[in-house]
Design a protein around this motif. Structure first.
Motif, PDB file in Angstrom:
ATOM      1  N   MET A   1     110.131 126.347  40.903  1.00 57.03           N
ATOM      2  CA  MET A   1     110.195 127.715  40.362  1.00 57.03           C
ATOM      3  C   MET A   1     110.425 128.703  41.493  1.00 57.03           C
ATOM      4  O   MET A   1     109.764 128.631  42.533  1.00 57.03           O
ATOM      5  CB  MET A   1     108.862 128.045  39.695  1.00 57.03           C
ATOM      6  CG  MET A   1     109.003 128.425  38.242  1.00 57.03           C
ATOM      7  SD  MET A   1     107.445 129.114  37.671  1.00 57.03           S
ATOM      8  CE  MET A   1     107.614 128.906  35.926  1.00 57.03           C
ATOM      9  N   ASN A   2     111.351 129.625  41.301  1.00 55.21           N
ATOM     10  CA  ASN A   2     111.552 130.609  42.358  1.00 55.21           C
ATOM     11  C   ASN A   2     110.436 131.654  42.320  1.00 55.21           C
ATOM     12  O   ASN A   2     109.741 131.794  41.316  1.00 55.21           O
ATOM     13  CB  ASN A   2     112.958 131.217  42.265  1.00 55.21           C
ATOM     14  CG  ASN A   2     113.115 132.154  41.090  1.00 55.21           C
ATOM     15  OD1 ASN A   2     112.246 132.991  40.854  1.00 55.21           O
ATOM     16  ND2 ASN A   2     114.189 132.026  40.362  1.00 55.21           N
ATOM     17  N   PRO A   3     110.232 132.350  43.453  1.00 63.21           N
ATOM     18  CA  PRO A   3     109.076 133.261  43.528  1.00 63.21           C
ATOM     19  C   PRO A   3     109.061 134.333  42.431  1.00 63.21           C
ATOM     20  O   PRO A   3     108.010 134.661  41.902  1.00 63.21           O
ATOM     21  CB  PRO A   3     109.217 133.897  44.912  1.00 63.21           C
ATOM     22  CG  PRO A   3     110.414 133.329  45.548  1.00 63.21           C
ATOM     23  CD  PRO A   3     110.977 132.259  44.701  1.00 63.21           C
ATOM     24  N   ARG A   4     110.249 134.827  42.067  1.00 61.90           N
ATOM     25  CA  ARG A   4     110.285 135.872  41.036  1.00 61.90           C
ATOM     26  C   ARG A   4     109.793 135.350  39.694  1.00 61.90           C
ATOM     27  O   ARG A   4     109.065 136.026  38.984  1.00 61.90           O
ATOM     28  CB  ARG A   4     111.706 136.381  40.858  1.00 61.90           C
ATOM     29  CG  ARG A   4     112.061 137.478  41.835  1.00 61.90           C
ATOM     30  CD  ARG A   4     113.528 137.715  41.718  1.00 61.90           C
ATOM     31  NE  ARG A   4     113.972 138.810  42.537  1.00 61.90           N
ATOM     32  CZ  ARG A   4     115.253 139.014  42.839  1.00 61.90           C
ATOM     33  NH1 ARG A   4     116.170 138.191  42.368  1.00 61.90           N
ATOM     34  NH2 ARG A   4     115.605 140.031  43.571  1.00 61.90           N
ATOM     35  N   ALA A   5     110.204 134.119  39.365  1.00 66.96           N
ATOM     36  CA  ALA A   5     109.778 133.513  38.105  1.00 66.96           C
ATOM     37  C   ALA A   5     108.264 133.325  38.116  1.00 66.96           C
ATOM     38  O   ALA A   5     107.586 133.514  37.103  1.00 66.96           O
ATOM     39  CB  ALA A   5     110.488 132.192  37.889  1.00 66.96           C
ATOM     40  N   LEU A   6     107.749 132.981  39.292  1.00 63.48           N
ATOM     41  CA  LEU A   6     106.310 132.765  39.435  1.00 63.48           C
ATOM     42  C   LEU A   6     105.547 134.079  39.240  1.00 63.48           C
ATOM     43  O   LEU A   6     104.525 134.126  38.558  1.00 63.48           O
ATOM     44  CB  LEU A   6     106.047 132.195  40.832  1.00 63.48           C
ATOM     45  CG  LEU A   6     104.959 131.139  40.914  1.00 63.48           C
ATOM     46  CD1 LEU A   6     105.293 129.942  40.044  1.00 63.48           C
ATOM     47  CD2 LEU A   6     104.764 130.711  42.362  1.00 63.48           C
ATOM     48  N   ILE A   7     106.076 135.148  39.839  1.00 65.24           N
ATOM     49  CA  ILE A   7     105.451 136.464  39.706  1.00 65.24           C
ATOM     50  C   ILE A   7     105.424 136.869  38.232  1.00 65.24           C
ATOM     51  O   ILE A   7     104.411 137.327  37.707  1.00 65.24           O
ATOM     52  CB  ILE A   7     106.231 137.523  40.522  1.00 65.24           C
ATOM     53  CG1 ILE A   7     106.054 137.266  42.016  1.00 65.24           C
ATOM     54  CG2 ILE A   7     105.744 138.938  40.184  1.00 65.24           C
ATOM     55  CD1 ILE A   7     106.936 138.130  42.896  1.00 65.24           C
ATOM     56  N   ALA A   8     106.554 136.654  37.547  1.00 70.71           N
ATOM     57  CA  ALA A   8     106.642 137.034  36.137  1.00 70.71           C
ATOM     58  C   ALA A   8     105.667 136.218  35.298  1.00 70.71           C
ATOM     59  O   ALA A   8     104.972 136.756  34.430  1.00 70.71           O
ATOM     60  CB  ALA A   8     108.070 136.847  35.636  1.00 70.71           C
ATOM     61  N   THR A   9     105.586 134.897  35.571  1.00 71.67           N
ATOM     62  CA  THR A   9     104.660 134.049  34.812  1.00 71.67           C
ATOM     63  C   THR A   9     103.229 134.526  35.016  1.00 71.67           C
ATOM     64  O   THR A   9     102.464 134.665  34.058  1.00 71.67           O
ATOM     65  CB  THR A   9     104.787 132.580  35.273  1.00 71.67           C
ATOM     66  OG1 THR A   9     106.163 132.221  35.259  1.00 71.67           O
ATOM     67  CG2 THR A   9     104.014 131.655  34.363  1.00 71.67           C
ATOM     68  N   GLY A  10     102.887 134.792  36.278  1.00 63.88           N
ATOM     69  CA  GLY A  10     101.543 135.297  36.574  1.00 63.88           C
ATOM     70  C   GLY A  10     101.256 136.572  35.805  1.00 63.88           C
ATOM     71  O   GLY A  10     100.180 136.722  35.216  1.00 63.88           O
ATOM     72  N   ALA A  11     102.237 137.481  35.780  1.00 67.90           N
ATOM     73  CA  ALA A  11     102.038 138.755  35.096  1.00 67.90           C
ATOM     74  C   ALA A  11     101.813 138.534  33.599  1.00 67.90           C
ATOM     75  O   ALA A  11     100.959 139.186  32.993  1.00 67.90           O
ATOM     76  CB  ALA A  11     103.251 139.659  35.314  1.00 67.90           C
TER      77      ALA A  11
END
Ligand SMILES: Nc1ncnc2c1ncn2[C@@H]1O[C@H](COP(=O)(O)OP(=O)(O)OP(=O)(O)O)[C@@H](O)[C@H]1O
Ligand SMILES: [Mg+2]
Lengths: 308, 265
Positions: free
Chosen positions: B1-11
């Protein structure tokens, strides 16, 4: 390729098999422009925007944002959107709301912490409201925080659906100032609005849609230009007045004096000669433009007559 | 998972928690769990249980009882507490803005689904973990099977949540979704008596229908038997119920994603 911020071809949305909410719209919005989409209630403005953002699937046609298919989520990376009738989650504070949507836009924690106070200040939200739950916000405050949300990730294209809905005149002015500053930075602004005067003040290009179809489009300057000349005086003898009136297209009398409208420059100048010869002082001479409202009403009426 | 996708999932997960915290039903769930734990702490001190001299066996039996209670009562609570939690996202005025973000619809839905699952996981962990700790500290019995049983509960909830999400997407009603989930819980012990029912059925067709229903619908009551076996330290005889139930859940979740991608808002 991507010198168009928005490009649609034959974009169509049919609801319930019969209602053509958006009907074969092919529109090009050049990058860096300020574009207003005008139309009566139910003309299809919101549906059009929803298709740009892929929250509503088109029945036919396609849309591109900066050259990318609107279906591709990446096409929305540099787009800021303020929806009409938004309902932000009320369990969040203004700050938390921005933090959430900022993260969905791909901003990391550090960037969000830096940007949030910046945009909140930009849209003129008072500091006491930063950590207030959104259910305690007034309508104008919600609109401002919504705009801040659209600006957070420094988008290249802003799509605003009735942005000054519920905002007081001072707030509207502030919003316009913000948008003008963005325009200078090269941000493309796409505006849906009923407020024609506002669109006229801000947008360079407009399209008027009616029953889902583009009825008229062009530069605001061209659409509103060249409708006549206006001559103003404060007082004059009745005989002279009758004579000038016979040459004018129209006459209006107000507290400030008398105004005539002339169709051509020659007519207007001839009237000035006559007035001067009669010893009358000219208060004003100007080229009058029709307002966007005139253009809008004319377009909408002529089209609906044509369809009847 | 790229970092942006990870940030979005976390959010998305954090946002689901925030929304759950803002609901009374979530605190009701937590309150009920606390009450159960408080009750339990008294039970272990008085040592009420089936007559046996083996304290480990006694603990296991008590835990089996509790696990069954948690399994059904906890599941009902979790279903109620999650009612509308995923579908709150579909509200007009909210979904449009979410969809305008640079993430796919699949990501959006699964992120929210994961958030809801974690909300319930935290609750179950609190309840089962708390009980496990109580038994361990008071009686020195550290039964790993009891902890494992909570995973079974979470697994069944994940399947039910997939059903809830699909129903909410198709019929746009949380009430129908909750009812469907309960319907599945209710019908499972009946279907589990397949052998007995088959003998009563006359036609070959009805027997086939029964068989199909039995193997496709979630076998929640048989999974509850598996949790009992885990707690008692007995070997689990058949993992079949987990497998078919898991397949059912995956299929329903995939259908939910498909429906969400297809929909115009
Ligand atoms: N989900 C829907 N299902 C059926 N019809 C719809 C739906 N959404 C919009 N419409 C119809 O499509 C037409 C266009 O609606 P739309 O919201 O795009 O208009 P609008 O130009 O934004 O109007 P307004 O100025 O009032 O915001 C209307 O006739 C409306 O009734
Ligand atoms: Mg609209």
């Amino acid at each position: 390729m991507s010198d168009c911020a928005i490009e649609t071809s034959g974009l169509t949305k049919v609801y319930n098999g019969t209602l053509r909410a958006v009907d074969d719209v092919s529109l090009q919005v050049p990058a860096g422009s300020t574009f207003g989409l005008l139309g009566a209630n139910g003309a299809g403005k919101t549906t059009f925007v929803k298709m740009l953002l892929s929250s509503c699937h088109p029945t036919a046609g396609s849309a591109r944002l900066f050259g990318r298919e609107a279906k591709d989520p990446e096409s929305r990376r540099s787009v800021g959107y303020l929806p009409e009738n938004h309902r932000f989650p009320t369990y969040l504070t203004g700050w938390e709301m921005l933090d959430f949507y900022g993260a969905l836009s791909g901003l990391d924690g550090v960037a969000r912490k830096r940007r949030i106070p910046e945009v909140l200040e930009l849209v003129g939200l008072e500091e006491r409201a930063y950590h207030l739950r959104l259910n305690q916000y007034s309508k104008g405050m919600l609109q401002r925080v919504g705009l801040a949300q659209a600006l957070l990730h420094a988008p290249k294209l802003l799509i605003l659906d009735e942005p000054s809905d519920g905002v007081d005149p001072v707030g509207r002015r502030q919003i316009r100032d913000v948008l003008q500053a963005l325009e200078r930075e090269g941000v493309t602004v796409f505006l849906n609005s009923h407020l024609l005067a506002e669109v006229e003040l801000f947008c360079h290009d407009v399209a008027i849609i009616q029953k889902g179809r583009v009825a008229l489009s062009g530069r605001v300057r061209d659409l509103t230009s060249g409708s006549g000349y206006k001559v103003e005086v404060s007082e004059l003898p009745e005989a002279l007045r009758t004579e000038v009136r016979s040459r004018a297209k129209g006459e209006t009398t107000g507290a400030e004096g008398i105004q005539w409208m002339f169709a051509t420059r020659e007519d207007a100048n001839a009237a000035v000669d006559l007035l001067r010869a009669g010893g009358c002082e000219i208060e004003g001479f100007s080229r009058s433009r029709s307002t966007l409202e005139d253009v809008f009403i004319r377009t909408v009426q002529s089209k609906s007559e044509a369809t009847q | 998972m790229n970092p942006r996708a990870l940030i979005a999932t976390g959010a998305l997960v954090v946002d689901t928690f925030r929304e759950a915290f803002a609901r009374r039903i979530f605190w009701g769930f937590l309150g009920a769990s606390t009450l159960l734990l408080a009750l339990l702490s008294m039970v272990t001190t008085i040592q009420v249980g089936p007559a046996t001299n083996d304290p480990a066996m006694m603990v296991r039996q008590t835990q089996g009882l509790i696990a069954t209670l948690f399994y059904f009562a906890g599941m009902a609570l979790a279903v109620f507490a999650s009612s509308g939690l995923v579908s709150a996202m579909f509200e007009p005025g909210r979904i449009g803005l979410l969809l305008s973000k640079p993430i796919s619809r699949t990501h959006l839905l699964l992120g929210r689904y994961l958030g809801n699952l974690l909300v319930v996981a935290v609750n179950i962990l609190y309840l089962v973990g708390g009980a496990w700790l109580l038994f361990g500290l008071k009686m020195g019995v550290w039964n790993m099977g009891f902890l494992l049983s909570s995973l079974c509960t979470l697994f069944v909830f994940a399947v039910l949540l997939a059903v809830i999400v699909l129903v909410e997407l198709v019929w746009e009603s949380s009430a129908i979704a909750t009812t469907t989930a309960f319907g599945l819980l209710f019908v499972s012990p009946i279907l589990a008596q397949r052998a007995a029912i088959e003998r009563m059925l006359g036609s070959e067709l009805s027997r086939t229908v029964l068989k199909v229903l039995y193997f496709t619908l979630p076998r929640t009551s048989e999974i509850s038997t598996i949790t009992q076996q885990l707690i008692m330290g007995q070997p689990v005889v058949a993992w079949g119920p987990m497998v078919t139930t898991g397949l059912f859940g995956a299929a329903v979740l995939a259908a939910g994603v498909w429906e969400f991608r297809r929909k115009s808002f």
